[in-house]
Design an enzyme around this catalytic site. Structure first.
Site, PDB file in Angstrom:
ATOM      1  N   ARG A 172       0.860  -1.193   0.000  1.00 44.89           N
ATOM      2  CA  ARG A 172       0.000   0.000   0.000  1.00 44.89           C
ATOM      3  C   ARG A 172       0.892   1.237   0.000  1.00 44.89           C
ATOM      4  O   ARG A 172       1.694   1.421   0.920  1.00 44.89           O
ATOM      5  CB  ARG A 172      -0.909  -0.023   1.242  1.00 44.89           C
ATOM      6  CG  ARG A 172      -1.735   1.205   1.391  1.00 44.89           C
ATOM      7  CD  ARG A 172      -2.752   1.113   2.541  1.00 44.89           C
ATOM      8  NE  ARG A 172      -3.301   2.436   2.710  1.00 44.89           N
ATOM      9  CZ  ARG A 172      -3.219   3.158   3.823  1.00 44.89           C
ATOM     10  NH1 ARG A 172      -2.658   2.670   4.917  1.00 44.89           N
ATOM     11  NH2 ARG A 172      -3.704   4.370   3.851  1.00 44.89           N
ATOM     12  N   HIS A 225      -2.930  10.851   1.294  1.00 47.91           N
ATOM     13  CA  HIS A 225      -2.308  10.587   2.593  1.00 47.91           C
ATOM     14  C   HIS A 225      -1.658  11.896   3.039  1.00 47.91           C
ATOM     15  O   HIS A 225      -0.453  11.975   3.226  1.00 47.91           O
ATOM     16  CB  HIS A 225      -1.316   9.428   2.496  1.00 47.91           C
ATOM     17  CG  HIS A 225      -1.038   8.739   3.803  1.00 47.91           C
ATOM     18  ND1 HIS A 225      -1.169   7.375   3.994  1.00 47.91           N
ATOM     19  CD2 HIS A 225      -0.636   9.227   4.999  1.00 47.91           C
ATOM     20  CE1 HIS A 225      -0.851   7.051   5.242  1.00 47.91           C
ATOM     21  NE2 HIS A 225      -0.509   8.168   5.879  1.00 47.91           N
ATOM     22  N   GLU A 245      -7.270   8.004   6.820  1.00 46.22           N
ATOM     23  CA  GLU A 245      -7.553   8.562   8.144  1.00 46.22           C
ATOM     24  C   GLU A 245      -8.156   9.969   8.092  1.00 46.22           C
ATOM     25  O   GLU A 245      -7.538  10.940   8.549  1.00 46.22           O
ATOM     26  CB  GLU A 245      -6.277   8.558   9.004  1.00 46.22           C
ATOM     27  CG  GLU A 245      -5.734   7.157   9.220  1.00 46.22           C
ATOM     28  CD  GLU A 245      -4.449   7.113  10.039  1.00 46.22           C
ATOM     29  OE1 GLU A 245      -3.820   8.174  10.245  1.00 46.22           O
ATOM     30  OE2 GLU A 245      -4.055   6.015  10.472  1.00 46.22           O
ATOM     31  N   ASN A 260      -7.126   1.098  10.225  1.00 49.06           N
ATOM     32  CA  ASN A 260      -5.785   1.328  10.770  1.00 49.06           C
ATOM     33  C   ASN A 260      -5.902   1.258  12.286  1.00 49.06           C
ATOM     34  O   ASN A 260      -6.663   2.027  12.880  1.00 49.06           O
ATOM     35  CB  ASN A 260      -5.265   2.728  10.398  1.00 49.06           C
ATOM     36  CG  ASN A 260      -5.047   2.885   8.898  1.00 49.06           C
ATOM     37  OD1 ASN A 260      -5.251   1.959   8.119  1.00 49.06           O
ATOM     38  ND2 ASN A 260      -4.628   4.078   8.491  1.00 49.06           N
ATOM     39  N   TYR A 278      -3.818   1.129  16.029  1.00 49.01           N
ATOM     40  CA  TYR A 278      -2.580   1.242  16.807  1.00 49.01           C
ATOM     41  C   TYR A 278      -2.810   0.921  18.279  1.00 49.01           C
ATOM     42  O   TYR A 278      -2.148   0.050  18.825  1.00 49.01           O
ATOM     43  CB  TYR A 278      -1.947   2.635  16.608  1.00 49.01           C
ATOM     44  CG  TYR A 278      -1.360   2.730  15.222  1.00 49.01           C
ATOM     45  CD1 TYR A 278      -0.075   2.288  14.954  1.00 49.01           C
ATOM     46  CD2 TYR A 278      -2.132   3.176  14.145  1.00 49.01           C
ATOM     47  CE1 TYR A 278       0.449   2.300  13.661  1.00 49.01           C
ATOM     48  CE2 TYR A 278      -1.629   3.196  12.854  1.00 49.01           C
ATOM     49  CZ  TYR A 278      -0.335   2.758  12.621  1.00 49.01           C
ATOM     50  OH  TYR A 278       0.174   2.745  11.346  1.00 49.01           O
ATOM     51  N   GLU A 284      -3.351  -0.680   8.179  1.00 51.34           N
ATOM     52  CA  GLU A 284      -2.137  -0.292   8.929  1.00 51.34           C
ATOM     53  C   GLU A 284      -2.197  -0.908  10.313  1.00 51.34           C
ATOM     54  O   GLU A 284      -3.257  -0.899  10.957  1.00 51.34           O
ATOM     55  CB  GLU A 284      -2.045   1.231   9.141  1.00 51.34           C
ATOM     56  CG  GLU A 284      -1.638   2.018   7.945  1.00 51.34           C
ATOM     57  CD  GLU A 284      -1.518   3.516   8.250  1.00 51.34           C
ATOM     58  OE1 GLU A 284      -1.275   3.897   9.408  1.00 51.34           O
ATOM     59  OE2 GLU A 284      -1.693   4.296   7.294  1.00 51.34           O
TER      60      GLU A 284
HETATM   61  O1  IFM Z   1       2.785   7.236  10.215  1.00 54.15           O
HETATM   62  C1  IFM Z   1       1.405   7.219  10.440  1.00 54.15           C
HETATM   63  C2  IFM Z   1       0.648   7.079   9.137  1.00 54.15           C
HETATM   64  O2  IFM Z   1       0.983   8.069   8.238  1.00 54.15           O
HETATM   65  C3  IFM Z   1      -0.831   7.141   9.377  1.00 54.15           C
HETATM   66  N1  IFM Z   1      -1.235   6.222  10.393  1.00 54.15           N
HETATM   67  C4  IFM Z   1      -0.477   6.186  11.629  1.00 54.15           C
HETATM   68  C5  IFM Z   1       1.004   6.074  11.335  1.00 54.15           C
HETATM   69  C6  IFM Z   1       1.814   6.052  12.652  1.00 54.15           C
HETATM   70  O3  IFM Z   1       1.587   7.215  13.378  1.00 54.15           O
END
Ligand code: IFM
Length: 455
Positions: free
Chosen positions: A83, A127, A177, A302, A304, A363
């Site tokens: 990606r 992005h 995002e 995505n 985290y 992500e």
């Molecule tokens: O680096 C970023 C990415 O550009 C978008 N999602 C989160 C990642 C980590 O912060």
């Protein structure tokens, strides 16, 4: 985290796709080459105090000049997909008007190289590197995503890119995002364009969503058959078990998660404080929502970490503040490592949006700043543990009935981490920013082995 279950096969279904993700401004460099126009990140990074180490993406990983080397690394990794994002100002230096042929040529070459190496391209169209001219036109107007026109220009750009590379792109993601775009870029000013408009930033959220919907139309018209999202989702947890913190967490949940998933998957805005957020949005909202909620082929997530939220003190401009999620190990970025949060999120999405298309994790990854030892080995066991635990979290969700098709690791290589500059390393490949030498980390070999073992 140190106690990952890195033994034993990860139980992912046959055909599950593995990939890696990157973004143009974070890796390409070549910020002024071959006719590329300036983006809001070129401008923002030049403003003193915006980026923690004073750096920019002007050179980044110099991927623009090293595509062959980087695709060879992907080939060695054995992942199914890659990606990447297309830089809008590389294709349209002023956001609209004449196309820059050299910009399109670059992505044409990249896609050719990927396909020749058996790697399926997933293209993100936005992005975060908005052409500066759409943020600040020469007459001082524009306003970026605050302006509805930006969504219209975005759809035109999507059509041009699809016409050139659509015959070889497997999957499309219009906007990465949109919550980060509008909340960090326009509400809080931590990202470009650096506006801190608080609730006056809501139109930017609506126009980013409209941009998504209009780009979906343009991509469909060009024949695209796999279009999704890359929406950042976080389970939101009240910092304390109090009514005030629970109310603050609900409010933030609507702004971070619901405001971007509900319009796409349900065709409406969530409620906030008893009324629909849609009432705060500009334009013919009902008509726009019909565009925004056009069916998708996958829902890209995505993930985290969960986020903690507490009530703000009486009289504050915004009624919530970030709180900590405690009791977990943290990455070098200070982010809590909560793999079960990913299972929880996937189950929650399925329960909330029964009509949701199959999910792709677009992500997931972590920042650990381990560098090469005296033998040149980058021993990032913490990243291996992280990835192992998150893949198992996906497998758990699949076992409980969620249709998850793919996992794209953020990121292929260390890169420019926005306001954190080069201080956070998310890559499977270490990049020496002085020499630009790439060194696959131990996690790279582990990911390659895991991909092979899951086939
Ligand atoms: O680096 C970023 C990415 O550009 C978008 N999602 C989160 C990642 C980590 O912060």
């Amino acid at each position: 985290m140190g106690e990952g279950r890195t033994t034993g096969r990860i139980n992912l279904p046959a055909g599950f796709e593995f990939g890696t993700s990157t973004a143009a401004y974070q890796i390409e460099g070549a910020a002024t080459e071959d006719g590329k126009g300036p983006s809001i990140w070129d401008t923002f990074t030049a403003e003193p105090g915006r980026i923690i180490d004073g750096s920019s993406g002007a050179v980044a990983c110099d991927h623009y000049h090293r595509v062959g080397e980087d695709v060879a690394l992907m080939k060695r990794l054995g992942a199914d997909g890659y990606r990447f994002s297309v830089s809008w100002p590389r294709v349209f230096p002023t956001g609209s008007g004449p196309v820059n042929p050299a910009g399109l040529d670059f992505y044409d070459r990249l896609v050719d190289e990927l396909v020749a190496n058996g790697i399926a391209p997933m293209a993100t169209l936005y992005h975060w590197d908005l052409p500066q001219a759409l943020e600040t036109a020469s007459d001082g107007g524009a306003g970026g995503w605050l302006n509805r026109e930006t969504a219209l220009r975005f759809a035109e750009y999507a059509a041009v890119v699809a016409e050139r590379i659509g015959d070889r792109v497997a999957h499309w993601v219009p906007v990465n995002e949109p919550n980060v775009v509008s909340l960090l870029g326009y509400a809080m000013g931590m990202h470009a364009p650096g506006k801190a408009l608080l609730f006056d930033a809501l139109p930017a959220a609506h126009h980013a969503l409209l941009g998504h919907g209009l780009a979906v139309q343009a991509l469909r018209a060009a024949g695209a058959t796999s279009i999704g999202t890359a929406n950042n989702h976080a389970p939101i947890r009240p910092a304390n078990d109090t009514d005030a913190d629970r109310a603050a967490a609900d409010l933030f949940d609507a702004l971070w998660n619901g405001m971007f998933a509900d319009p796409v998957l349900l065709g409406r805005y969530p409620a906030m404080d008893g009324s629909s957020l849609g009432e705060a949005m500009p334009g013919p909202v009902a008509e726009d929502l019909a565009v925004i909620s056009a069916p998708l082929d996958f829902y890209g997530v995505n993930y985290y970490n969960p986020m903690g939220v507490a009530a703000a003190p009486e009289g504050a401009e915004v009624p919530f503040v970030y709180g900590e999620v405690t009791g977990y190990p943290t990455t070098d970025f200070g982010w809590p490592v909560v793999p079960e949060g990913l299972t929880e999120l996937l189950l929650h999405l399925r329960a909330t949006y029964p009509g949701m298309p199959p999910v792709r994790i677009t992500e997931s990854g972590c920042s650990y700043n381990t560098g090469p030892d005296e033998h040149g080995v980058v021993d990032d066991q913490a990243r291996i543990d992280y990835l192992d635990a998150h893949l198992r979290a996906v497998a758990d969700a699949i076992e409980q009935g969620v249709d998850v098709r793919a996992y794209y690791c953020w990121s292929l290589m260390d890169n420019f981490e926005w306001a954190e500059g080069y201080t956070q390393r998310f890559g499977l490949v270490h990049v020496d920013y002085d020499t630009l030498v790439r060194t696959p980390k131990r996690s790279f070999d582990w990911y390659a082995e895991t991909i092979r073992a899951c086939r």
